[in-house]
Design a protein around this motif. Sequence first.
Motif, short mmCIF file in Angstrom:
data_model
loop_
_atom_site.label_atom_id
_atom_site.label_comp_id
_atom_site.label_asym_id
_atom_site.label_seq_id
_atom_site.Cartn_x
_atom_site.Cartn_y
_atom_site.Cartn_z
N THR A 63 8.82 20.12 -7.39
CA THR A 63 7.46 19.87 -6.90
C THR A 63 6.63 19.19 -7.97
OG1 THR A 63 7.59 21.82 -5.48
CG2 THR A 63 5.40 20.97 -5.95
N ARG A 67 4.97 15.53 -7.59
CA ARG A 67 3.52 15.37 -7.76
C ARG A 67 3.23 14.30 -8.82
NH1 ARG A 67 1.53 20.64 -8.20
NH2 ARG A 67 1.32 20.56 -5.95
N GLU A 71 1.33 10.71 -8.22
CA GLU A 71 0.13 10.37 -8.98
C GLU A 71 0.29 9.07 -9.74
OE1 GLU A 71 -0.53 13.81 -11.38
OE2 GLU A 71 -1.47 14.93 -9.74
#
Length: 94
Positions: A63, A67, A71
């Motif tokens: 995760t 992420r 980003e």
Amino acid sequence: MTETYTGPTNVEDIEDDADSAVATLDRQAEEILAEDRSFGVRPLRQAIREDALHARDWGRTRTGRLRHAVEENPVRASLYALGIGVVIGLLAAR
């Protein structure tokens, strides 16, 4: 339909009913495995807890990586998500 599940939220919160046949068999199995420690056999509950912790750590790592990637490249991630959605939509329409 408005009922919510309020069961145990943690692996350690799961308890066995001491009077059930499953609990009796589980205790007997643990005793058998405890006698045969020469092979390095772990108790079943301990193995499941360790595997659950390993899976949780693996999921958190993945995760975090996902992420970070989103980003860094939000447009690319959005286009990938859109493309995957179109492919799933086409497959579901069949």
